[in-house]
Design an enzyme around this catalytic site. Structure first.
Site, PDB file in Angstrom:
ATOM      1  N   GLU A 187     -18.651  -8.549   4.666  1.00 55.13           N
ATOM      2  CA  GLU A 187     -19.045  -7.387   5.486  1.00 55.13           C
ATOM      3  C   GLU A 187     -18.321  -6.141   5.010  1.00 55.13           C
ATOM      4  O   GLU A 187     -18.867  -5.037   5.071  1.00 55.13           O
ATOM      5  CB  GLU A 187     -18.768  -7.684   6.968  1.00 55.13           C
ATOM      6  CG  GLU A 187     -19.783  -8.674   7.529  1.00 55.13           C
ATOM      7  CD  GLU A 187     -19.258  -9.564   8.646  1.00 55.13           C
ATOM      8  OE1 GLU A 187     -18.211  -9.250   9.233  1.00 55.13           O
ATOM      9  OE2 GLU A 187     -19.913 -10.592   8.916  1.00 55.13           O
ATOM     10  N   GLU A 202     -17.470 -18.022   1.251  1.00 54.09           N
ATOM     11  CA  GLU A 202     -18.416 -17.697   2.323  1.00 54.09           C
ATOM     12  C   GLU A 202     -19.744 -17.244   1.717  1.00 54.09           C
ATOM     13  O   GLU A 202     -19.889 -16.074   1.334  1.00 54.09           O
ATOM     14  CB  GLU A 202     -17.854 -16.556   3.185  1.00 54.09           C
ATOM     15  CG  GLU A 202     -16.562 -16.903   3.876  1.00 54.09           C
ATOM     16  CD  GLU A 202     -16.398 -16.126   5.180  1.00 54.09           C
ATOM     17  OE1 GLU A 202     -16.021 -16.739   6.166  1.00 54.09           O
ATOM     18  OE2 GLU A 202     -16.693 -14.914   5.212  1.00 54.09           O
ATOM     19  N   HIS A 205     -13.809  -9.530   2.693  1.00 53.63           N
ATOM     20  CA  HIS A 205     -14.897 -10.173   3.446  1.00 53.63           C
ATOM     21  C   HIS A 205     -16.216  -9.519   3.044  1.00 53.63           C
ATOM     22  O   HIS A 205     -16.274  -8.313   2.783  1.00 53.63           O
ATOM     23  CB  HIS A 205     -14.649 -10.016   4.961  1.00 53.63           C
ATOM     24  CG  HIS A 205     -15.580 -10.854   5.776  1.00 53.63           C
ATOM     25  ND1 HIS A 205     -16.882 -10.476   6.029  1.00 53.63           N
ATOM     26  CD2 HIS A 205     -15.418 -12.065   6.374  1.00 53.63           C
ATOM     27  CE1 HIS A 205     -17.474 -11.418   6.750  1.00 53.63           C
ATOM     28  NE2 HIS A 205     -16.602 -12.397   6.965  1.00 53.63           N
ATOM     29  N   LYS A 223     -13.692 -10.501  13.986  1.00 50.88           N
ATOM     30  CA  LYS A 223     -14.477  -9.316  13.603  1.00 50.88           C
ATOM     31  C   LYS A 223     -14.255  -8.207  14.632  1.00 50.88           C
ATOM     32  O   LYS A 223     -13.150  -8.085  15.157  1.00 50.88           O
ATOM     33  CB  LYS A 223     -15.944  -9.689  13.387  1.00 50.88           C
ATOM     34  CG  LYS A 223     -16.077 -10.870  12.402  1.00 50.88           C
ATOM     35  CD  LYS A 223     -17.458 -11.137  11.905  1.00 50.88           C
ATOM     36  CE  LYS A 223     -17.422 -12.326  10.949  1.00 50.88           C
ATOM     37  NZ  LYS A 223     -18.711 -12.645  10.341  1.00 50.88           N
ATOM     38  N   SER A 276     -21.242 -20.018   9.574  1.00 52.28           N
ATOM     39  CA  SER A 276     -21.863 -20.816  10.640  1.00 52.28           C
ATOM     40  C   SER A 276     -21.169 -22.163  10.874  1.00 52.28           C
ATOM     41  O   SER A 276     -21.819 -23.176  11.156  1.00 52.28           O
ATOM     42  CB  SER A 276     -23.359 -21.009  10.378  1.00 52.28           C
ATOM     43  OG  SER A 276     -24.028 -19.760  10.354  1.00 52.28           O
ATOM     44  N   GLY A 320     -23.197 -15.917  10.101  1.00 50.64           N
ATOM     45  CA  GLY A 320     -23.808 -15.458  11.343  1.00 50.64           C
ATOM     46  C   GLY A 320     -25.298 -15.724  11.428  1.00 50.64           C
ATOM     47  O   GLY A 320     -25.996 -15.196  12.288  1.00 50.64           O
ATOM     48  N   ASN A 352     -12.074 -15.541  12.671  1.00 48.57           N
ATOM     49  CA  ASN A 352     -12.210 -14.120  12.333  1.00 48.57           C
ATOM     50  C   ASN A 352     -13.001 -13.489  13.472  1.00 48.57           C
ATOM     51  O   ASN A 352     -14.211 -13.668  13.557  1.00 48.57           O
ATOM     52  CB  ASN A 352     -12.946 -13.975  10.989  1.00 48.57           C
ATOM     53  CG  ASN A 352     -13.223 -12.515  10.671  1.00 48.57           C
ATOM     54  OD1 ASN A 352     -12.698 -11.614  11.313  1.00 48.57           O
ATOM     55  ND2 ASN A 352     -14.049 -12.276   9.654  1.00 48.57           N
TER      56      ASN A 352
HETATM   57  O1  LIG Z   1     -15.329 -14.717   8.516  1.00 50.84           O
HETATM   58  C1  LIG Z   1     -16.156 -15.483   9.034  1.00 50.84           C
HETATM   59  C2  LIG Z   1     -17.483 -15.578   8.486  1.00 50.84           C
HETATM   60  O2  LIG Z   1     -18.061 -14.335   8.297  1.00 50.84           O
HETATM   61  C3  LIG Z   1     -18.374 -16.578   9.167  1.00 50.84           C
HETATM   62  O3  LIG Z   1     -18.959 -16.054  10.329  1.00 50.84           O
HETATM   63  P1  LIG Z   1     -19.848 -17.049  11.244  1.00 50.84           P
HETATM   64  O4  LIG Z   1     -18.988 -18.231  11.536  1.00 50.84           O
HETATM   65  O5  LIG Z   1     -20.185 -16.236  12.454  1.00 50.84           O
HETATM   66  O6  LIG Z   1     -21.034 -17.418  10.416  1.00 50.84           O
END
Ligand SMILES: O=C[C@H](O)COP(=O)(O)O
Length: 248
Positions: A96, A166, A94, A11, A212, A172, A9
């Protein structure tokens, strides 16, 4: 047998040029894997990425879409628009989007229905906050999300669905859920799907872990019985890391 799916992803990151270079640099190295390989990218680059990945095993997904066909929804993108350019997957709900863009279980549910209507496979994200986990509310929160988000979906739709667990506190932050925590919650999601549908559906739906995930922890996570893949943010932006994740 459930085929694992490793999804990046991206983002709100990368330019079209950077995205195309990324694909060029990984396409050979991910070609021998048994897992499904997916990149969920910003809208502006989806069409270019679709063209670039033609003839490879890399699938392309969007990170959101609207639940209506068309209309006065400034700034939004519809399922028919994604379908027109051959988009395979779309991330729905998601954390976010739930946190910053007022996504609710009701809008997630409408989006899932709309995605299936247009033959786009949704990846539904669910997860609890740190306070909810500390207050022993994880299962209550997850059960509520799954029940509301899947409302009115039929057996065959849920069999095609991908769910991404998640935990918000692991996104993150560098704090990964332990592989056992991820396994336990994902097993609980499977139990919830079984209670809502039946065993065949719950044993078919693919459930990923996200939060993560990196090359150093992916193998342990993927070795857990109920975990069928990973939804990866940060580490999916580094070509070398993404290749390692796919070939875990
Ligand atoms: O969609 C992915 C998640 O939000 C995980 O993000 P991350 O791997 O940066 O923790």
């Amino acid at each position: 047998m459930r085929i694992p799916i490793i999804a990046g992803n991206w983002k709100m990151n990368l330019t079209i040029k950077q995205a195309l270079e990324f694909v060029d640099s990984i396409k050979e190295q991910v070609s021998g894997t048994d897992v499904e390989v997916l990149i969920c990218a910003p809208f502006t680059m989806l069409k270019d990425l679709k063209e670039k990945t033609k003839g490879t095993n890399i699938k392309i997904g969007a990170q959101n879409m609207h639940f209506e066909e068309s209309g006065a929804f400034t700034g939004e993108v519809s399922a028919p628009m994604l379908n027109e350019i051959g988009i395979d997957y779309v991330i729905i709900g998601h954390s976010e989007r739930r946190q910053y863009f007022a996504e609710t279980d009701e809008t997630c549910n409408k989006k899932l229905i709309q995605a299936f209507k247009h033959d786009i496979t949704p990846i539904l994200c669910v997860g609890e906050s740190e306070a909810e986990r500390e207050g022993n509310k994880t299962e209550e929160i997850i059960k509520n999300q799954i029940t509301k988000d899947l409302a009115s979906l039929n057996d065959s739709q849920v069999k095609k669905l991908v769910i991404a667990y998640e935990p918000i506190w692991a996104i993150g932050t560098g704090k990964t859920a332990t592989s056992q925590q991820a396994q336990d919650t994902i097993a609980f999601i499977r139990e919830t799907v079984k209670a809502l549908y039946n065993e065949e559906v719950s044993e078919t739906v693919r459930i990923q872990y996200g939060g993560s995930v990196k090359p150093a922890n992916v193998e342990e996570i993927m070795n857990m019985e109920d975990i069928d893949g990973a939804l990866v943010g940060g580490a999916s932006l580094k070509a070398d890391d993404f290749v390692k994740l796919v070939n875990f």
